[in-house]
Design an enzyme around this catalytic site. Structure first.
Site, PDB file in Angstrom:
ATOM      1  N   TYR A 183      -5.808   4.277  -2.551  1.00 12.52           N
ATOM      2  CA  TYR A 183      -5.275   3.528  -1.439  1.00 12.52           C
ATOM      3  C   TYR A 183      -3.774   3.775  -1.418  1.00 12.52           C
ATOM      4  O   TYR A 183      -3.282   4.636  -2.132  1.00 12.52           O
ATOM      5  CB  TYR A 183      -5.700   2.080  -1.735  1.00 12.52           C
ATOM      6  CG  TYR A 183      -5.309   0.998  -0.820  1.00 12.52           C
ATOM      7  CD1 TYR A 183      -5.634   1.037   0.529  1.00 12.52           C
ATOM      8  CD2 TYR A 183      -4.634  -0.115  -1.317  1.00 12.52           C
ATOM      9  CE1 TYR A 183      -5.296  -0.021   1.347  1.00 12.52           C
ATOM     10  CE2 TYR A 183      -4.307  -1.163  -0.503  1.00 12.52           C
ATOM     11  CZ  TYR A 183      -4.632  -1.115   0.831  1.00 12.52           C
ATOM     12  OH  TYR A 183      -4.304  -2.159   1.629  1.00 12.52           O
ATOM     13  N   GLU A 242      -7.939   0.432  12.208  1.00 10.48           N
ATOM     14  CA  GLU A 242      -6.937   0.772  11.203  1.00 10.48           C
ATOM     15  C   GLU A 242      -6.011   1.873  11.714  1.00 10.48           C
ATOM     16  O   GLU A 242      -6.456   2.918  12.198  1.00 10.48           O
ATOM     17  CB  GLU A 242      -7.672   1.258   9.945  1.00 10.48           C
ATOM     18  CG  GLU A 242      -6.867   1.237   8.685  1.00 10.48           C
ATOM     19  CD  GLU A 242      -6.504  -0.159   8.195  1.00 10.48           C
ATOM     20  OE1 GLU A 242      -5.320  -0.377   7.939  1.00 10.48           O
ATOM     21  OE2 GLU A 242      -7.399  -1.023   8.043  1.00 10.48           O
ATOM     22  N   ASP A 243      -4.741   1.593  11.634  1.00  6.69           N
ATOM     23  CA  ASP A 243      -3.706   2.604  11.879  1.00  6.69           C
ATOM     24  C   ASP A 243      -3.769   3.254  13.259  1.00  6.69           C
ATOM     25  O   ASP A 243      -3.557   4.465  13.407  1.00  6.69           O
ATOM     26  CB  ASP A 243      -3.700   3.628  10.741  1.00  6.69           C
ATOM     27  CG  ASP A 243      -3.293   2.974   9.424  1.00  6.69           C
ATOM     28  OD1 ASP A 243      -3.232   1.727   9.374  1.00  6.69           O
ATOM     29  OD2 ASP A 243      -3.048   3.695   8.443  1.00  6.69           O
ATOM     30  N   ASN A 255      -0.179  -6.931  -1.017  1.00  6.29           N
ATOM     31  CA  ASN A 255      -1.120  -5.848  -0.764  1.00  6.29           C
ATOM     32  C   ASN A 255      -2.250  -6.334   0.164  1.00  6.29           C
ATOM     33  O   ASN A 255      -2.859  -7.369  -0.083  1.00  6.29           O
ATOM     34  CB  ASN A 255      -1.715  -5.432  -2.122  1.00  6.29           C
ATOM     35  CG  ASN A 255      -2.385  -4.107  -2.073  1.00  6.29           C
ATOM     36  OD1 ASN A 255      -3.107  -3.814  -1.123  1.00  6.29           O
ATOM     37  ND2 ASN A 255      -2.166  -3.297  -3.084  1.00  6.29           N
ATOM     38  N   ASP A 305      -6.713  -4.796  10.649  1.00  5.45           N
ATOM     39  CA  ASP A 305      -6.082  -5.121   9.368  1.00  5.45           C
ATOM     40  C   ASP A 305      -4.567  -5.032   9.440  1.00  5.45           C
ATOM     41  O   ASP A 305      -3.865  -5.762   8.758  1.00  5.45           O
ATOM     42  CB  ASP A 305      -6.620  -4.204   8.268  1.00  5.45           C
ATOM     43  CG  ASP A 305      -6.192  -4.690   6.897  1.00  5.45           C
ATOM     44  OD1 ASP A 305      -6.326  -5.902   6.643  1.00  5.45           O
ATOM     45  OD2 ASP A 305      -5.689  -3.881   6.097  1.00  5.45           O
ATOM     46  N   ASP A 306      -4.056  -4.119  10.254  1.00  7.97           N
ATOM     47  CA  ASP A 306      -2.602  -3.944  10.335  1.00  7.97           C
ATOM     48  C   ASP A 306      -1.933  -5.145  10.994  1.00  7.97           C
ATOM     49  O   ASP A 306      -0.810  -5.490  10.660  1.00  7.97           O
ATOM     50  CB  ASP A 306      -2.274  -2.664  11.114  1.00  7.97           C
ATOM     51  CG  ASP A 306      -2.937  -1.465  10.487  1.00  7.97           C
ATOM     52  OD1 ASP A 306      -2.761  -1.274   9.272  1.00  7.97           O
ATOM     53  OD2 ASP A 306      -3.663  -0.738  11.191  1.00  7.97           O
ATOM     54  N   ASN A 363       5.323   0.764   3.983  1.00  8.30           N
ATOM     55  CA  ASN A 363       4.671   1.677   3.041  1.00  8.30           C
ATOM     56  C   ASN A 363       4.280   2.967   3.752  1.00  8.30           C
ATOM     57  O   ASN A 363       4.278   2.992   4.969  1.00  8.30           O
ATOM     58  CB  ASN A 363       3.457   0.956   2.406  1.00  8.30           C
ATOM     59  CG  ASN A 363       2.177   1.098   3.196  1.00  8.30           C
ATOM     60  OD1 ASN A 363       1.442   2.051   3.031  1.00  8.30           O
ATOM     61  ND2 ASN A 363       1.894   0.183   4.090  1.00  8.30           N
ATOM     62  N   LYS A 384     -10.164   2.616   2.349  1.00 16.64           N
ATOM     63  CA  LYS A 384     -10.310   1.171   2.526  1.00 16.64           C
ATOM     64  C   LYS A 384     -11.765   0.731   2.347  1.00 16.64           C
ATOM     65  O   LYS A 384     -12.023  -0.353   1.829  1.00 16.64           O
ATOM     66  CB  LYS A 384      -9.760   0.747   3.879  1.00 16.64           C
ATOM     67  CG  LYS A 384      -8.231   0.755   3.890  1.00 16.64           C
ATOM     68  CD  LYS A 384      -7.632  -0.264   4.816  1.00 16.64           C
ATOM     69  CE  LYS A 384      -6.153  -0.445   4.502  1.00 16.64           C
ATOM     70  NZ  LYS A 384      -5.469  -1.366   5.395  1.00 16.64           N
ATOM     71  N   ARG A 386      -1.051   6.330  13.846  1.00 17.98           N
ATOM     72  CA  ARG A 386       0.021   5.696  13.059  1.00 17.98           C
ATOM     73  C   ARG A 386      -0.494   5.445  11.656  1.00 17.98           C
ATOM     74  O   ARG A 386      -0.859   4.337  11.287  1.00 17.98           O
ATOM     75  CB  ARG A 386       0.447   4.381  13.744  1.00 17.98           C
ATOM     76  CG  ARG A 386       1.768   3.818  13.242  1.00 17.98           C
ATOM     77  CD  ARG A 386       1.590   2.408  12.718  1.00 17.98           C
ATOM     78  NE  ARG A 386       0.827   2.402  11.481  1.00 17.98           N
ATOM     79  CZ  ARG A 386       0.299   1.332  10.919  1.00 17.98           C
ATOM     80  NH1 ARG A 386       0.385   0.163  11.475  1.00 17.98           N
ATOM     81  NH2 ARG A 386      -0.370   1.407   9.780  1.00 17.98           N
TER      82      ARG A 386
HETATM   83  O1  LIG Z   1      -2.121  -0.097   3.230  1.00 19.08           O
HETATM   84  C1  LIG Z   1      -2.275  -1.147   3.817  1.00 19.08           C
HETATM   85  O2  LIG Z   1      -3.238  -1.908   3.657  1.00 19.08           O
HETATM   86  C2  LIG Z   1      -1.305  -1.480   4.880  1.00 19.08           C
HETATM   87  C3  LIG Z   1      -1.795  -0.843   6.096  1.00 19.08           C
HETATM   88  O3  LIG Z   1      -2.921  -0.988   6.496  1.00 19.08           O
HETATM   89  C4  LIG Z   1      -0.895   0.031   6.820  1.00 19.08           C
HETATM   90  O4  LIG Z   1       0.264   0.173   6.430  1.00 19.08           O
HETATM   91  O5  LIG Z   1      -1.352   0.613   7.797  1.00 19.08           O
HETATM   92 MG   LIG Z   2      -3.415   0.260   8.090  1.00 18.94          MG
END
Ligand SMILES: O=C([O-])CC(=O)C(=O)O
Ligand SMILES: [Mg+2]
Length: 542
Positions: free
Chosen positions: A137, A280-281, A453, A303-304, A427, A208, A190
């Site tokens: 991760y 996600e992203d 986290n 989740d973001d 991150n 994930k 992203r």
């Molecule tokens: O790594 C993570 O859980 C944070 C996340 O989803 C991201 O930065 O897109």
């Molecule tokens: Mg994410």
């Protein structure tokens, strides 16, 4: 063949019923029935013995096959004579893994293990979560996505590209599992703080979902990673001869919306109303829209936006237990108004309004957001100016820019408040302040930097939805999840300056989160798994 399968599934030597890796003993997933009503499929469910068994990652145990199993499954002579325990296998793998210098080499090695021996992979991950999480991760998964084309060996999820328009349902049916409970989907625009990685974003849903199993106890076969490929605007990838995605610029507008819509409906049609779809992203411009659009028709979670918000607010509530006071006593400044920043800000406003019995419009007034894209100056200059002007007592970094919390910014804050609360979240490491940190020794005291986290919440949150058979996600569930997390910080943790519990307790934490979420599902009448269990925590743990 059928009897071999029964023996593998039900025979104690293979599926150790007490193992927390093996999952339940009952086949609620219906895999045993998978071929009954469908005589011709695009894939075949075959049950392996002999050399095929040794190559089947789901059942393979390598040297851990017992003498009895070696007889029963035609393995005589195919293995060296030693019978090794899973514990010994684990020890060896960890030893081997530690020989690698580079995190990416470790990533490749551990993902290879998953392709070879699934149980051992999850056992290793569960038992060594603090060491291995940063590999599977963030931050290492970010590097893996950047280099995905060159390290790509075999597909680990479903690729839905513009070529699959009109055939998305067909593509889903090609996936060899039918009882899917959690889908994680990205369009790669992203990836963490790294930007547009196109089709190479696949590493994110894969990583994930591994955590859904290791941290949340969802069965691996019930998890489906998906990457939607509508092209990429990353010039380097478009020019890269090894790139694995569509070689065109991103489609937007109606064409994008249509493919997403076909996908969303195909997932629901194929797996039912209770399948959880985690976004996600996605880039900001799509993420908020998709969540709003499908929040009323599907079980969706971003989740973001939502997961990050729950984790951060849990940290804030825990910190306030030490610092005293309530959310309403603070002024918040966010550096970065993307999915994370706005998601956290909104959830803080909601929690404050709940605590203070005020309207959300009122509670939003103490929250400020600074974003690089909204100003003409350099972001860092803007942050310092904003800190001086607004005198925030809580500063949260959620931008894709690192090193923005300078000494000057921090010193400015300490000039008007003794103990400002500062959370650096961006991150992965290459773009941030917010990935795992080493211990810090100061004035002969050792400080343990914790990490806000996302893994603290999403696996448990999803588990809660799954075990209650939830139909929709509701903000009350996010509040319930974060309250469960905040309550897991012990006096000893606070003593060390930590505002999150240790990750090594994550399965227990996930069960608490899941139970709190499931309770809200039942209370709101959104749960379909009836009757409601008597003890939801025990149910989640089971
Ligand atoms: O790594 C993570 O859980 C944070 C996340 O989803 C991201 O930065 O897109
Ligand atoms: Mg994410």
């Amino acid at each position: 063949m059928e009897s071999t399968m029964k023996e593998l599934r039900e025979g104690a030597p293979v599926l150790e019923p007490k193992s927390n890796v093996g999952g339940g003993v009952e086949d609620v997933y219906g895999e045993d029935r998978a071929t009954e009503d469908q005589f011709v499929t695009s894939w075949a469910l075959s049950v392996a013995s002999g050399v095929s068994l040794l190559r089947d990652p789901r059942y393979k145990k390598g040297l851990a096959f017992t003498e009895r199993e070696r007889d029963a499954h035609y393995l005589r002579g195919l293995l060296p004579p030693t019978v090794a325990s899973q514990h010994l296998q684990e020890k060896k793998l960890l030893h081997n893994l530690r020989q690698y210098q580079l995190p990416l080499q470790k990533y490749i090695a551990i993902m290879d293990l998953r392709e070879r021996n699934e149980r051992l992979f999850y056992k290793l991950l569960i038992d060594n979560v603090e060491e291995l999480l940063p590999l599977v991760y963030t931050p290492t998964v970010g590097e893996a996505c950047q280099k995905y084309a060159s390290i790509f060996r075999r597909p680990e999820g479903l690729f839905i590209s513009l070529k699959e328009r009109g055939k998305v349902l067909e593509a889903l049916k090609n996936w060899p599992e039918r009882s899917i409970q959690v889908v994680i989907v990205t369009d790669g625009e992203r990836i963490l703080g790294l930007g547009d990685l196109g089709c190479q974003g696949m590493g994110i849903p894969v990583g994930k979902l591994a955590l859904y199993t290791a941290l949340g106890g969802v069965r691996p076969s019930a998890c489906l990673p998906v990457t939607i490929d509508v092209g990429t605007n990353n010039e380097d990838l478009l020019k890269d001869e090894f790139y694995i995605g569509l070689r065109q610029r991103r489609t937007t507008g109606q064409e994008y919306a249509d493919l997403l819509h076909e996908f969303m409906n195909a997932v629901k049609q194929n797996y039912g109303e209770e399948v959880l779809l985690q976004f996600e992203d996605f880039a900001n411009h799509n993420a908020f829209k998709l969540l709003a659009k499908y929040g009323t028709t599907h079980l969706v979670f971003n989740d973001d936006i939502q997961g990050t918000a729950a984790v951060v607010l849990a940290g804030l509530l825990a910190a306030l237990k030490v610092a005293g006071g309530s959310l309403a006593d603070h002024t918040f400044l966010f550096f970065g108004a993307g999915e994370a920043g706005t998601g956290i800000a909104e959830l803080i406003a909601l929690e404050m309004s709940k605590q203070a019995e005020a309207s959300v419009e009122e509670t939003r007034k103490n929250i400020w957001l600074v974003d690089s894209k909204a100003h003409r100056h350099e972001p860092v200059e803007d942050l310092l100016t904003a800190v001086k002007a607004l005198k925030p007592t809580i500063l949260i970094g959620s931008a894709g820019v690192g090193r923005a919390f300078t000494k000057e910014v921090i010193e400015t804050m300490t000039s008007y408040i003794d103990r400002p609360l500062i959370m650096a979240l961006s991150n992965p490491t290459s773009k941030s302040d917010g990935s795992p940190f080493h211990l810090v020794e100061y004035n002969s005291r050792v400080f343990v930097p914790g990490q806000a986290n996302n893994a603290y919440v999403f696996p448990g949150f999803g588990l809660g939805l799954v075990i209650s058979g939830s139909l929709r996600v509701h903000d009350q569930m996010l509040l319930a999840a974060l309250e469960a997390l905040a309550s897991q910080v012990s006096p000893e943790d606070f003593e060390k300056g930590l505002i999150y519990p240790p990750l090594r307790n994550i399965r227990k934490i996930s069960a608490q989160v899941a139970a709190n979420v499931a309770e809200v599902d039942y209370d709101l009448g959104l749960a379909t798994r009836l009757p409601r269990p008597g003890n939801v925590v025990e149910y989640a743990e089971s």
